[in-house]
Design an enzyme around this catalytic site. Structure first.
Site, PDB file in Angstrom:
ATOM      1  N   ASP A  14       9.301   2.844  -0.569  1.00  0.00           N
ATOM      2  CA  ASP A  14       8.300   3.515   0.254  1.00  0.00           C
ATOM      3  C   ASP A  14       8.585   3.142   1.699  1.00  0.00           C
ATOM      4  OD1 ASP A  14       6.157   4.372   1.694  1.00  0.00           O
ATOM      5  OD2 ASP A  14       4.620   3.579   0.330  1.00  0.00           O
TER       6      ASP A  14
ATOM      7  N   TYR B 142       0.858  -1.188   0.000  1.00  0.00           N
ATOM      8  CA  TYR B 142       0.000   0.000   0.000  1.00  0.00           C
ATOM      9  C   TYR B 142       0.888   1.230   0.000  1.00  0.00           C
ATOM     10  CZ  TYR B 142      -3.390   3.491   1.665  1.00  0.00           C
ATOM     11  OH  TYR B 142      -4.185   4.604   1.799  1.00  0.00           O
TER      12      TYR B 142
ATOM     13  N   LYS C  57       4.887   9.626   8.535  1.00  0.00           N
ATOM     14  CA  LYS C  57       4.640   9.133   9.901  1.00  0.00           C
ATOM     15  C   LYS C  57       5.612   9.684  10.949  1.00  0.00           C
ATOM     16  CE  LYS C  57       2.140   5.235   8.109  1.00  0.00           C
ATOM     17  NZ  LYS C  57       0.759   5.038   8.482  1.00  0.00           N
TER      18      LYS C  57
END
Ligand code: PMP
Length: 425
Positions: A237, A142, A265
């Protein structure tokens, strides 16, 4: 104080599904989501005054625990000077210097406001820089809700993807080739067929959005090698793994250096931040230097930068990684011990402060294996844990996170509650 059920009823009337991000709605595990009114250290306090040991950690960012005093003080200090200026500010330079020092691939970096923006911009940059259009992604990885990345696996290694979401033109999705993770032959075959058209390969180097999966020995090296050979940009990623598995993410841990990296994050210290960075030669293709347009009104926001800088500096000064690894192992051992006593096949992939649960005989190495695991067991454990004061992510395919504030009681209590939940299955 209003209770969670009342808040959810109100929310359902005016927010789609009652939530601002779908997985919060508990659809994968059933039941009604709780609302959090306060969080401190390892604990969430719900609107119903239940204290929960939290293994979601705001989906990754709170590696130092919730409401960390150092981060709070940094935000507070920045707030004294204003919330947003619309001009360059000193924090942006400090943040960029930290990211360049900590993440091996990053020579230059641009700040954005979310992980989605980071991957979206990295893909555009790769396309603009190479003049090519196709990208490879991997089933189960994702990368945020970017149109061309919300595309899942067909079963064949070279299938052109179908969009995963309504609203994505099939022509966008047709630019995305979805491959099974950990399959070197499929990767070679895709390069042999599409090599000259491939702008980028984007990968979660440790896929952590379908449970937690590790690469086979040599797999990421093979990916690196093919990208170099064909002039394709390799994008890691590391929105999830960056600063989590090591200060420099998977690229530091494995020694494999991508061309571009997406971050998010932890670098926001709990405020909305993302970043993408990499080789200076590629990054210089972005406006105002180059032809690839990318921008943001609030990018590099002083409060968000101050929070992120405090979070990163604390990682550097405290080096929590050995402690986080021992907490991760403690949980893993407790879960595996309980499953063995119960005679249940369980896999607990874990690295440092990340772990997940697969009810499966075999080690899970790709998306197909992950979705074939027994998710009913997870649902039962989730609800038993919640009743007994432990909050796991509300989906069997989300990774659990530990913070340094979990030390002591929180970890011991969670091991106890989760072991009992497994034995009660
Ligand atoms: N990439 C990865 C690996 C992620 O895990 C996520 C979010 N969980 C994203 C990108 C998207 O980040 P955001 O939700 O901040 O847009």
């Amino acid at each position: 104080m209003t209770h969670s059920n009342d808040l959810f009823e109100r929310a359902l009337k005016i927010i789609p599904g009652g939530v601002n991000s779908p997985v919060r709605a508990f659809r994968s595990v059933g039941g009604t989501p709780f609302f959090t009114k306060r969080a401190e250290g390892a604990t969430l306090f719900t609107a119903d005054d239940q204290a929960l040991v939290d293994f979601v950690c705001t989906w990754g960012p709170s590696i130092h625990g919730h409401n960390d005093p150092t981060i709070k003080a940094a935000i507070s200090k920045a707030l004294d000077s204003g919330t947003s200026f619309g001009t360059p500010n000193p924090y942006e330079v400090e943040m960029a210097e930290l990211l360049v020092a900590m993440v091996p691939s990053v020579e230059k970096v641009r700040m954005v406001n979310s992980g989605t923006e980071a991957t979206m911009s990295a893909i555009r940059l790769a396309r603009g820089h190479t003049g090519r259009t196709k990208i490879i992604k991997f089933a189960g990885c994702y990368h945020g809700h970017v149109d061309s990345l919300l595309v899942q696996a067909g079963s064949g290694a070279l299938t052109l993807g179908n969009p995963d979401s309504a609203g994505i033109p099939p022509s966008f999705a047709a630019e995305t080739i979805v491959l099974p993770y950990n399959d070197s032959d499929a990767l070679t075959a895709a390069f042999e067929r599409y090599g000259d058209e491939l702008a980028a390969v984007i990968v979660e180097p440790f896929p952590a959005n379908v449970g937690l999966i590790f690469p086979f020995e040599g797999y990421l090296q093979h990916m690196r090698h093919l990208c170099t050979q064909f002039g394709t940009i390799l994008i890691f990623d590391e929105v999830m793994t960056g600063f989590r598995v090591a200060p420099g993410g998977v690229q530091e841990k494995t020694g494999i250096t991508p061309d571009l990296t997406a971050l998010g994050k932890i670098i926001g210290g709990g405020l909305p931040v993302g970043a993408f960075g990499g080789k200076a030669e590629i990054m210089d293709s972005i406006a105002p230097l180059g032809p690839v347009y990318q921008a943001g009104t609030l990018s590099g926001n002083p409060l968000a930068m101050a929070a992120g800088i405090a979070a990163l500096e604390k990682l550097n000064s405290e080096n929590p990684y050995p402690r986080l690894e021992s907490f991760g192992q403690q949980i893993r051992d407790a879960l595996l011990g309980a499953a063995e006593e119960k005679g249940l096949p369980l896999q607990v992939p874990q690295t440092g402060s990340m772990f997940s649960l697969y009810f499966s005989e075999e080690v899970v190495t790709n998306y197909d294996q992950a979705i074939a695991t027994k998710t009913e067991c997870f649902k039962s454990i989730f609800h038993q844990a919640l009743e007994n004061g432990v909050y796991l992510p509300p989906s069997p395919f989300e990774t659990c996170f530990i913070s340094s504030a979990h030390e002591g009681n929180a970890i011991n209590m969670a091991c106890d509650v989760l072991s009992k939940a497994i034995k009660n299955l």
